[in-house]
Design a protein around this motif. Structure first.
Motif, PDB file in Angstrom:
ATOM      1  N   LYS A   1       0.787  -1.119   0.133  1.00 54.29           N
ATOM      2  CA  LYS A   1       0.161   0.085  -0.123  1.00 54.29           C
ATOM      3  C   LYS A   1       0.926   1.380   0.008  1.00 54.29           C
ATOM      4  O   LYS A   1       0.493   2.245  -0.418  1.00 54.29           O
ATOM      5  N   ALA A   2       2.061   1.359   0.313  1.00 51.33           N
ATOM      6  CA  ALA A   2       2.863   2.404   0.443  1.00 51.33           C
ATOM      7  C   ALA A   2       3.190   2.858  -0.761  1.00 51.33           C
ATOM      8  O   ALA A   2       3.332   2.595  -2.170  1.00 51.33           O
ATOM      9  N   LYS A   3       3.116   4.527  -0.944  1.00 54.43           N
ATOM     10  CA  LYS A   3       3.418   5.013  -1.946  1.00 54.43           C
ATOM     11  C   LYS A   3       4.860   5.430  -2.035  1.00 54.43           C
ATOM     12  O   LYS A   3       5.396   6.151  -1.426  1.00 54.43           O
ATOM     13  N   LEU A   4       5.682   4.527  -2.823  1.00 55.69           N
ATOM     14  CA  LEU A   4       7.037   4.681  -3.071  1.00 55.69           C
ATOM     15  C   LEU A   4       7.412   5.775  -4.123  1.00 55.69           C
ATOM     16  O   LEU A   4       7.730   5.489  -5.097  1.00 55.69           O
ATOM     17  N   VAL A   5       7.442   6.829  -3.519  1.00 60.33           N
ATOM     18  CA  VAL A   5       7.652   8.156  -4.446  1.00 60.33           C
ATOM     19  C   VAL A   5       9.359   8.147  -4.383  1.00 60.33           C
ATOM     20  O   VAL A   5      10.137   8.054  -3.593  1.00 60.33           O
ATOM     21  N   ALA A   6       9.878   8.584  -5.682  1.00 63.39           N
ATOM     22  CA  ALA A   6      11.160   8.805  -5.933  1.00 63.39           C
ATOM     23  C   ALA A   6      11.459  10.304  -5.344  1.00 63.39           C
ATOM     24  O   ALA A   6      10.999  11.121  -5.854  1.00 63.39           O
ATOM     25  N   LEU A   7      12.350  10.420  -4.137  1.00 65.29           N
ATOM     26  CA  LEU A   7      12.862  11.540  -3.526  1.00 65.29           C
ATOM     27  C   LEU A   7      14.143  12.172  -4.298  1.00 65.29           C
ATOM     28  O   LEU A   7      14.082  13.238  -4.047  1.00 65.29           O
ATOM     29  N   THR A   8      14.832  11.124  -4.686  1.00 68.35           N
ATOM     30  CA  THR A   8      16.219  11.623  -5.323  1.00 68.35           C
ATOM     31  C   THR A   8      16.253  10.348  -6.668  1.00 68.35           C
ATOM     32  O   THR A   8      15.218   9.439  -6.449  1.00 68.35           O
ATOM     33  N   ASP A   9      17.219  10.705  -7.360  1.00 69.25           N
ATOM     34  CA  ASP A   9      17.499   9.808  -8.344  1.00 69.25           C
ATOM     35  C   ASP A   9      17.958   8.370  -7.701  1.00 69.25           C
ATOM     36  O   ASP A   9      17.946   7.394  -8.537  1.00 69.25           O
ATOM     37  N   ARG A  10      18.478   8.263  -6.550  1.00 72.72           N
ATOM     38  CA  ARG A  10      18.802   7.158  -5.859  1.00 72.72           C
ATOM     39  C   ARG A  10      17.669   6.227  -5.097  1.00 72.72           C
ATOM     40  O   ARG A  10      17.903   5.133  -4.564  1.00 72.72           O
ATOM     41  N   THR A  11      16.539   6.784  -5.212  1.00 74.33           N
ATOM     42  CA  THR A  11      15.508   6.419  -4.223  1.00 74.33           C
ATOM     43  C   THR A  11      14.829   5.105  -4.884  1.00 74.33           C
ATOM     44  O   THR A  11      14.568   5.036  -5.942  1.00 74.33           O
ATOM     45  N   ASN A  12      14.661   3.862  -3.993  1.00 76.33           N
ATOM     46  CA  ASN A  12      14.119   2.783  -4.749  1.00 76.33           C
ATOM     47  C   ASN A  12      12.271   2.798  -4.946  1.00 76.33           C
ATOM     48  O   ASN A  12      11.891   3.151  -3.742  1.00 76.33           O
ATOM     49  N   THR A  13      12.291   2.692  -5.713  1.00 78.66           N
ATOM     50  CA  THR A  13      10.275   2.598  -6.034  1.00 78.66           C
ATOM     51  C   THR A  13       9.912   1.330  -6.373  1.00 78.66           C
ATOM     52  O   THR A  13       8.758   1.079  -6.663  1.00 78.66           O
ATOM     53  N   ASP A  14      10.824   0.168  -6.294  1.00 74.21           N
ATOM     54  CA  ASP A  14      10.363  -1.124  -6.611  1.00 74.21           C
ATOM     55  C   ASP A  14      10.230  -2.080  -5.518  1.00 74.21           C
ATOM     56  O   ASP A  14      10.838  -2.165  -4.539  1.00 74.21           O
ATOM     57  N   ARG A  15       8.981  -2.355  -5.347  1.00 75.37           N
ATOM     58  CA  ARG A  15       8.214  -3.188  -4.125  1.00 75.37           C
ATOM     59  C   ARG A  15       9.089  -4.450  -4.094  1.00 75.37           C
ATOM     60  O   ARG A  15       9.211  -4.881  -2.750  1.00 75.37           O
ATOM     61  N   ASP A  16       9.604  -4.919  -4.992  1.00 71.47           N
ATOM     62  CA  ASP A  16      10.187  -6.130  -4.874  1.00 71.47           C
ATOM     63  C   ASP A  16      11.766  -6.033  -4.273  1.00 71.47           C
ATOM     64  O   ASP A  16      12.183  -6.939  -3.744  1.00 71.47           O
TER      65      ASP A  16
END
Length: 259
Positions: free
Chosen positions: A167-182
């Motif tokens: 359910k979490a919104k995985l928003v990219a905060l920087t270009d290194r932020t992971n947004t992949d749930r797996d």
């Protein structure tokens, strides 16, 4: 002469450590243990050990049933008294201060807000360096993109983790932020395997942090100790800073290492 040596030894610091080790041993073995097994577990001769056991039995810290020694009512009363005085920030503050002095970096104690699904800083010591990682008491942040957040999430129940990841919104905060749930799921497993996480520029550009878990008496996670620094400084001193955080978290956990 042997008795005199034992009695003299029983009053020193070594004897105090022996008593504490004995209480911890019996707390892990509620059915009780015979003298011989206690002697082997603690590495103390039976004749010496008896000098510690006898006064504890007399004062009701231990009870004896047949050949078995068990914790007595005063031991449980002492445990309840200690438990009522348990104050996590106050208990950990000295360890945080020592970590800040050793590393000269910003350090904090973070806990999980279960309902909001974010971490919250409940104690902060900022570095005195002109260029430093900024932390504020009461500040909160996401679990998926920070060192403290990922550590806190990694030791939650599988159901809590599954629900968060779904359910979490995985928003990219920087270009290194992971947004992949797996990938996040694999990262949580890595935290549990290594007992720490290092985050490099995942939530704030040019900033980095390393965090390790603090466990309570029952083995459940209570908090995360986190150290933050400019990315280049943390990378240059990564091994030393990581070791310092892990050591501090283990001390704050009463010697319970994460792995």
């Amino acid at each position: 002469m042997a008795d005199e040596i034992d009695k003299g030894e029983s009053g020193g610091p070594r004897a105090m450590g022996r008593v504490l080790a004995l209480l911890e041993l019996l707390a892990r073995t509620p059915v009780g243990l015979p003298l011989a097994d206690i002697s082997v577990a603690l590495g103390v001769p039976k004749s010496t050990l008896l000098n510690s056991l006898r006064p504890l039995v007399v004062d009701d810290f231990l009870v004896v049933e047949g050949v078995l020694y068990r914790l007595g009512p005063r031991a449980f009363r002492l445990a309840a008294t200690i438990g009522s005085a348990y104050d996590l920030p106050r208990m950990v503050r000295g360890y945080l201060r020592a970590l800040a002095e050793e590393t000269q970096e910003s350090v904090c104690l973070a806990v999980l807000d279960q309902e909001m699904r974010r971490f919250v800083y409940i104690d902060v010591i900022e570095s005195s360096r002109p260029v430093r990682y900024a932390m504020r008491l009461g500040m909160s942040g996401p679990l998926y993109s920070t060192a403290a957040g990922r550590v806190l999430l990694a030791y939650q129940t599988p159901d809590y983790q599954d629900d968060y990841i779904a359910k979490a919104k995985l928003v990219a905060l920087t270009d290194r932020t992971n947004t992949d749930r797996d990938v996040l799921r694999r990262q949580l497993e890595e935290v549990r395997q290594t007992g720490l996480w290092v985050s490099l520029g995942e939530s704030v550009e040019d900033s980095a942090a390393v965090a390790a878990p603090v466990f309570g008496p029952d083995g459940a996670i209570l908090a995360a100790i986190s150290l933050g620094a400019p990315s280049d400084r943390l990378v240059a001193n990564r091994e030393a800073l990581t070791a310092a955080v892990v050591k501090t978290a283990a001390h704050a956990s009463g010697g319970m290492a994460a792995v």
